[in-house]
Design a protein around this motif. Structure first.
Motif, PDB file in Angstrom:
ATOM      1  N   THR A  60       7.047  -7.075   5.360  1.00  0.00           N
ATOM      2  CA  THR A  60       6.246  -6.451   6.414  1.00  0.00           C
ATOM      3  C   THR A  60       6.991  -5.384   7.190  1.00  0.00           C
ATOM      4  O   THR A  60       8.201  -5.498   7.431  1.00  0.00           O
ATOM      5  CB  THR A  60       5.688  -7.502   7.405  1.00  0.00           C
ATOM      6  N   GLY A  61       6.258  -4.366   7.554  1.00  0.00           N
ATOM      7  CA  GLY A  61       6.783  -3.318   8.424  1.00  0.00           C
ATOM      8  C   GLY A  61       6.481  -3.607   9.880  1.00  0.00           C
ATOM      9  O   GLY A  61       6.893  -2.866  10.764  1.00  0.00           O
ATOM     10  N   TYR A  62       5.728  -4.689  10.153  1.00  0.00           N
ATOM     11  CA  TYR A  62       5.326  -5.037  11.524  1.00  0.00           C
ATOM     12  C   TYR A  62       5.731  -6.481  11.802  1.00  0.00           C
ATOM     13  O   TYR A  62       4.885  -7.355  11.967  1.00  0.00           O
ATOM     14  CB  TYR A  62       3.808  -4.914  11.697  1.00  0.00           C
ATOM     15  N   MET A  78      15.612  -6.936   5.887  1.00  0.00           N
ATOM     16  CA  MET A  78      16.471  -6.100   6.714  1.00  0.00           C
ATOM     17  C   MET A  78      17.802  -6.812   6.931  1.00  0.00           C
ATOM     18  O   MET A  78      17.848  -8.019   7.057  1.00  0.00           O
ATOM     19  CB  MET A  78      15.788  -5.851   8.073  1.00  0.00           C
ATOM     20  N   GLN A 121       9.134  -0.859  13.164  1.00  0.00           N
ATOM     21  CA  GLN A 121       9.613  -2.172  13.647  1.00  0.00           C
ATOM     22  C   GLN A 121       9.988  -2.101  15.123  1.00  0.00           C
ATOM     23  O   GLN A 121       9.732  -3.043  15.890  1.00  0.00           O
ATOM     24  CB  GLN A 121      10.829  -2.652  12.841  1.00  0.00           C
ATOM     25  N   GLU A 140      10.105   3.148   8.572  1.00  0.00           N
ATOM     26  CA  GLU A 140       9.917   1.695   8.707  1.00  0.00           C
ATOM     27  C   GLU A 140      10.693   1.165   9.914  1.00  0.00           C
ATOM     28  O   GLU A 140      10.216   0.269  10.625  1.00  0.00           O
ATOM     29  CB  GLU A 140      10.358   0.995   7.423  1.00  0.00           C
ATOM     30  N   LYS A 166      10.810  -4.950   6.661  1.00  0.00           N
ATOM     31  CA  LYS A 166      11.227  -3.613   6.242  1.00  0.00           C
ATOM     32  C   LYS A 166      12.039  -2.987   7.378  1.00  0.00           C
ATOM     33  O   LYS A 166      11.790  -3.324   8.541  1.00  0.00           O
ATOM     34  CB  LYS A 166       9.995  -2.741   5.966  1.00  0.00           C
ATOM     35  N   PRO A 167      12.954  -2.075   7.113  1.00  0.00           N
ATOM     36  CA  PRO A 167      13.337  -1.609   5.783  1.00  0.00           C
ATOM     37  C   PRO A 167      14.257  -2.619   5.084  1.00  0.00           C
ATOM     38  O   PRO A 167      14.959  -3.372   5.738  1.00  0.00           O
ATOM     39  CB  PRO A 167      14.109  -0.318   6.101  1.00  0.00           C
ATOM     40  N   PHE A 168      14.226  -2.590   3.772  1.00  0.00           N
ATOM     41  CA  PHE A 168      15.112  -3.476   3.012  1.00  0.00           C
ATOM     42  C   PHE A 168      15.689  -2.713   1.851  1.00  0.00           C
ATOM     43  O   PHE A 168      15.149  -1.688   1.437  1.00  0.00           O
ATOM     44  CB  PHE A 168      14.354  -4.713   2.515  1.00  0.00           C
ATOM     45  N   ASP A 191      21.334  -2.250   6.910  1.00  0.00           N
ATOM     46  CA  ASP A 191      20.307  -1.240   7.122  1.00  0.00           C
ATOM     47  C   ASP A 191      20.416  -0.673   8.534  1.00  0.00           C
ATOM     48  O   ASP A 191      19.867   0.385   8.829  1.00  0.00           O
ATOM     49  CB  ASP A 191      18.905  -1.857   6.949  1.00  0.00           C
ATOM     50  N   VAL A 221       6.925  -2.155  17.282  1.00  0.00           N
ATOM     51  CA  VAL A 221       6.404  -3.530  17.387  1.00  0.00           C
ATOM     52  C   VAL A 221       7.265  -4.325  18.378  1.00  0.00           C
ATOM     53  O   VAL A 221       6.758  -5.004  19.272  1.00  0.00           O
ATOM     54  CB  VAL A 221       6.399  -4.234  16.004  1.00  0.00           C
ATOM     55  N   ASP A 246       0.808  -1.229   0.000  1.00  0.00           N
ATOM     56  CA  ASP A 246       0.000   0.000   0.000  1.00  0.00           C
ATOM     57  C   ASP A 246       0.841   1.279   0.000  1.00  0.00           C
ATOM     58  O   ASP A 246       0.310   2.369  -0.160  1.00  0.00           O
ATOM     59  CB  ASP A 246      -1.033  -0.001   1.141  1.00  0.00           C
ATOM     60  N   GLU A 247       2.156   1.145   0.178  1.00  0.00           N
ATOM     61  CA  GLU A 247       3.052   2.296   0.019  1.00  0.00           C
ATOM     62  C   GLU A 247       3.477   2.345  -1.452  1.00  0.00           C
ATOM     63  O   GLU A 247       4.157   1.429  -1.927  1.00  0.00           O
ATOM     64  CB  GLU A 247       4.304   2.141   0.893  1.00  0.00           C
ATOM     65  N   ILE A 250       5.718   3.919  -2.960  1.00  0.00           N
ATOM     66  CA  ILE A 250       7.167   3.970  -3.194  1.00  0.00           C
ATOM     67  C   ILE A 250       7.794   2.567  -3.319  1.00  0.00           C
ATOM     68  O   ILE A 250       8.743   2.371  -4.073  1.00  0.00           O
ATOM     69  CB  ILE A 250       7.856   4.792  -2.076  1.00  0.00           C
TER      70      ILE A 250
END
Lengths: 127, 277
Positions: A81-83, B1, B178, B174, A103-105, B125, B181, A10-11, A13
């Motif tokens: 996933t960001g979560y 990551m 993380q 991001e 994420k981030p990657f 990262d 979480v 959904d982002e 970018i």
């Protein structure tokens, strides 16, 4: 090996970054930010590889994974996933995801996972 | 990551590793455990004692996972340390498997240079190091990626983000998500105001950031902090699991870090610090 890849996040970018980079490698890419549009496309044709975000507004990536696996178990699904949690990683892999990336990657990391998926497809196809 | 963890034989390295392992359990990140051996007058080799410590660190990470959930190959007891480049050693085992990479390396030389070169090599990262590592300030200012300086383990359920005029990269947002979480934490954003004309900019940035986090289902707390009272703010409040700040080219903190002010201030606090890029 030229592959058909669907990217869903959904982002905006994320799809833009991946599309630009992967098309240079000769792959055919469709990038979506709306899961309903992605499902419409998957209902018409299941690609070789699907890269999908897990948490989105109304449909989560696990549902996309289940749909793809049901339509074509050959397709490799890479979850992003960001979560990130262990439960999400475990569920993704249990339900047949090929890889799980938090994420981030960097683009390099996704490209690495796509290359591995391509190799697995080639091996399964006897190539 | 991809995470680079800089380690030495200080006991705080073991604590840092236990914190990183929690992050690895969540993210299944590719990880490099980097042992740092400052160059001495010796032959530039690595002592068996240090190699054994790195092996223990390797095992400690793996033991943080249930066997069925472990994304890395097991640690082979029958391993070798090979010099893959002058001053760079890698632990080689025969154990195969694992869908993610766990690399154990040792670099001999200047710690700052060793960490920055490895970060470039592996494309990390996030660089993680403990709060008493001498090179932390140089790493913080020179690294291309985010840097996490680990202090005590504090699950206070709160993360503080200092917001200034620096660029908010997608990857930095991001990274915060993380961490929220990981710590199961609420986010507090402190918008720093310098002089009058900047306030409007910070307020619009705060508004943008609020909307970003709201879209992610996160409801952050927001406040404005005058730069002139930053020291007082940091000294008065110390109830966060993690303090984060952007440290790009236009960051107020980058300027302050170069004169050692914020570094010294935060050194006295218990919260871990995440420098974002």
């Amino acid at each position: 090996m030229s592959l058909k890849i669907l990217i869903l996040d959904d982002e905006t970018i994320v799809g833009e970054r991946l599309k630009a980079s992967l098309e240079k490698d000769g792959h055919y890419l469709e990038a979506y930010t709306n899961p309903h549009e992605a499902i419409e496309s998957l209902n018409q044709e299941v690609p070789d590889i699907v890269v999908t975000d897990i948490r989105m507004d109304d449909i989560d990536g696990i549902k996309i994974l289940e749909l793809v696996r049901e339509k074509n178990p050959r397709t490799k699904v890479i979850m992003i996933t960001g979560y990130a949690t262990l439960e999400v990683a475990r569920e993704s892999l249990t339900k047949g995801a090929f890889d799980f990336i938090a994420k981030p990657f960097k683009i390099k990391e996704i490209k690495g996972a796509i290359e591995k998926a391509a190799q697995a497809l080639a091996t399964e196809d006897g190539g | 990551m991809r995470i680079l963890v800089a380690l030495d034989q200080d006991t705080r390295s073991a604590h840092t590793l236990s914190q990183v392992t929690r992050l690895l359990v969540n993210t299944w990140a590719n990880v490099t455990l980097l042992g740092i051996v400052p160059r001495t007058s010796g032959d530039g080799g690595v002592s068996p004692d240090f190699v054994a410590t790195m092996h223990q660190y390797h095992q400690a990470v793996l033991e943080g996972f249930d066997a069925g959930d472990r994304p890395y190959a097991p640690a082979d007891e029958d391993y070798e340390i090979a010099e893959i480049r002058p001053g760079v050693f890698e632990k080689m085992g025969r154990a195969a498997g694992g869908i993610k990479e766990l690399t154990v390396r040792i670099r001999v030389g200047d710690p700052t240079q060793a960490i920055l070169e490895e970060a470039q090599d592996c494309g990390s990262d996030l660089i993680v190091l403990h709060g008493d590592m001498d090179s932390r300030q140089k790493i913080a200012t020179k690294a291309d990626c985010s840097v996490l300086i680990v202090k005590e383990q504090r699950d206070t359920g709160r993360i503080l983000c200092f917001l200034d005029d620096d660029l908010l990269s997608q990857k930095s947002l991001e990274m915060i998500t993380q961490m929220a979480v990981l710590f199961n934490a609420e986010i507090e954003i402190a918008g720093l105001t310098d002089k009058q004309p900047q306030e409007g900019t910070i307020e619009s940035k705060l508004d943008w950031l609020m909307r970003y986090f709201n879209r992610k289902g996160i409801q952050p707390w927001v406040q404005l902090v005058a730069l002139s009272s930053l020291e007082e703010f940091i000294l008065k409040e110390d109830h966060w699991s993690l303090v984060t700040m952007w440290i790009g080219e236009t960051s107020i903190f980058k300027r302050l870090f170069s004169v050692n002010k914020v570094a010294k201030l935060l050194q006295s606090r218990k919260s871990s610090v995440l420098l974002l890029r």
